[in-house]
Design an enzyme around this catalytic site. Structure first.
Site, PDB file in Angstrom:
ATOM      1  N   GLU A  83       0.836  -1.195   0.000  1.00  0.00           N
ATOM      2  CA  GLU A  83       0.000   0.000   0.000  1.00  0.00           C
ATOM      3  C   GLU A  83       0.872   1.246   0.000  1.00  0.00           C
ATOM      4  OE1 GLU A  83      -2.800  -0.274   3.226  1.00  0.00           O
ATOM      5  OE2 GLU A  83      -3.865  -1.946   2.309  1.00  0.00           O
ATOM      6  N   HIS A 142      -7.984   1.754   1.408  1.00  0.00           N
ATOM      7  CA  HIS A 142      -7.905   1.449   2.839  1.00  0.00           C
ATOM      8  C   HIS A 142      -8.748   2.429   3.655  1.00  0.00           C
ATOM      9  CE1 HIS A 142      -5.126  -0.702   5.906  1.00  0.00           C
ATOM     10  NE2 HIS A 142      -6.317  -0.494   6.428  1.00  0.00           N
TER      11      HIS A 142
END
Length: 525
Positions: A259, A277
């Protein structure tokens, strides 16, 4: 007067709560060197994910009593250094539970009704009603993998949609699941039944890529997968293949292995819906975790225990010296139970025999529960929160004491009750080292000094030990020691081998294929 330092952005409600109770400074954007220079003036530090609370910070924090993370993860805090320094590390695992559950349902409904695709089409000036035919979630089966805090909240909300709820989580009691209206089953039973599958398990070595090519192939054709937990739970390459061959009708991901994920081919698939997220990204969740963290800081500074201490506490000085050597014994017993059990957890019976039974055994109970729950919990489990976590999972805890210690001065044994076969493990302390002395009906003496233990159920007959050793040698698995327990000569027996190297699934299968072997299990110690 104690002082608090806040170095990251947290919700104003948390800041105000701290300021009402203790002098509080806010200094965001500090360099590591600047933080080290000033941290010695503070008794508490509150962070999110930006500030790195390293060992030098801990060492410089000569007055620090508590470090609080306004969120669930503590990867940015050196827990070992904090524990050595006697500093409590607390987090806020509850505040974002509802936010993650609601985001899961938002993704599920969006998958069912093709919301992102329809929205993109409309933004391009198109009107394509027939192209975005959806499905109802009513009367569909939702498979929940992981029935912890978030998974339970998803179940509660999904039941109002008229969905059939099934779950895989061998570490919750069936009665707990039943109260949620959920039927528990194995993963292999769940995958072909579920129309929607949502992941809510912690990331452990056993759950990494738990949704892989093999598991995807078992899913009902046209199923839809949702992941708001951890990106590493899914094999992203296999997921793309499942979308391309139309095994899955759609996938929604809020988390990724890396990420941000960068140029990930999976992201370009038209039936992949993704969010960056956002599981905990609500105003309410951020407010709740800030308040939760602030409350715990205030508690610690007032000399009270915090409910979410994530680093292992020191053994309290008032604990009698007789009990201290049995804390690691109890933890070892619990860990072995979890790794060797089969079936849904129902409860555990703890037995204390001999000299330890004449003392308050609360710390031994907590240590056993730490061992039992640590391998399967998404939170850091310690002797403070382990009883609470066991209660949340609906586990029935029974304790028994007896002054009779058999041939040992003291003995801790535990029986894990499951929907499969119960299993009993017993241990003691010899020369201040934990020793495993019993597995079910087999008595032995094993000091678990190696990274892995291999438990082998077998027939007691010539050549058995050599056959297992031959497989280990061929696989370059180094055996440190071996112990045998048996009921009677040439009857049922158990070998316990201490090994220095990981044992692959293929190697374990080869051992279990030996004619004299009934079962084999590996436990990482």
């Amino acid at each position: 007067m104690p002082k608090v330092l806040i170095t990251d952005n947290i919700a104003s409600e948390g800041i105000e709560l701290l300021q009402k109770n203790v002098p509080t400074d806010i200094k965001r954007g500090l360099t590591p060197e600047e933080l080290v220079d000033i941290i010695g003036d503070y008794d508490a530090l509150v962070v999110r994910s930006e500030t790195k609370v390293t060992s030098p910070v801990i060492e410089a924090g000569r007055n620090l009593k508590v470090v609080a993370r306004a969120g669930i993860g503590v990867d940015n805090i050196d827990l070992d250094a904090a524990t050595r320094a006697g500093i409590a590390v607390v987090n806020a695992p509850i505040g974002n539970t509802v936010a993650a559950a609601e985001h899961t349902l938002a993704l599920m409904l969006s998958l069912a009704r093709n919301v992102p695709q329809a929205y993109a089409s409309m933004k391009e000036g198109q009107w394509q009603r027939s192209a975005f035919m959806g499905i109802e979630v009513r009367n569909k089966t939702l498979g929940i993998i992981g029935l912890g805090r978030v998974g339970s909240e998803v179940a509660r909300r999904a039941s109002s949609f008229g969905m059939r709820l099934i779950a895989f989580d061998p570490f919750v009691a069936p009665d707990f699941a039943a109260r949620l209206g959920v039927t528990t089953m194995t993963l292999d039973e769940l995958l072909p039944q579920a129309d929607f599958i949502t992941l809510h398990t912690p990331l452990t070595p056993g759950t990494t890529k738990m949704i892989n090519k093999e598991q995807l192939a078992k899913m009902k054709p046209g199923a839809r997968l949702i992941n708001v937990a951890r990106g590493e739970l899914v094999d992203e390459d296999a997921l793309l293949q499942a979308l391309e061959n139309e095994q899955l009708a759609g996938v929604a991901l809020d988390v990724f292995t890396n990420e941000p994920p960068g140029d990930l081919p999976l992201l370009r698939h038209p039936r992949l819906m993704a969010t960056p997220h956002l599981g905990a990204s609500t105003q309410e969740a951020q407010r709740e975790v800030a308040i939760e963290a602030a409350e715990q800081v205030i508690a610690v500074l007032n000399g009270q225990p915090a409910r979410n201490t994530v680093n292992a506490p020191f053994v309290p000085p008032e604990v009698h010296a007789i009990l201290a050597p049995y804390v690691p014994v109890a933890s070892m017993v619990g860990r072995l139970l979890t790794n060797m059990a089969r079936g849904q957890f129902i409860g555990v019976t703890l037995r204390y025999q001999g000299e330890i039974a004449t003392h308050n055994t609360a710390i031994l109970k907590a240590a056993a529960l730490v061992g039992l729950l640590s391998p399967v919990s998404g939170e850091v489990v310690n002797m403070i929160n382990a009883p609470v976590l066991a209660q949340q999972r609906g586990l029935q805890i029974t304790e028994q004491t007896s002054s009779d210690g058999l041939e040992y001065a003291s003995l801790i044994s535990a029986t894990l009750h499951t929907t499969g076969d119960d299993i009993t493990i017993a241990g003691t302390s010899l020369r201040d080292e934990p020793h495993l002395v019993r597995v079910n009906d087999y008595w032995m003496d094993v000091a678990p000094s190696t990274p892995y233990l291999l438990f082998v159920d077998n027939q007691d007959q010539p050549g058995t030990i050599g056959a297992v050793g031959t497989v280990a040698g061929r696989r370059n698995i180094n055996i440190s020691f071996m112990e045998v327990g048996r009921i009677a000569p040439r009857g049922q027996a158990m070998m316990v081998l201490g090994v220095d190297d990981p044992i692959s699934a293929d190697a374990l299968d080869e051992i279990m294929a030996l004619p004299q072997i009934d079962n084999a299990r590996v436990v990482a110690m």
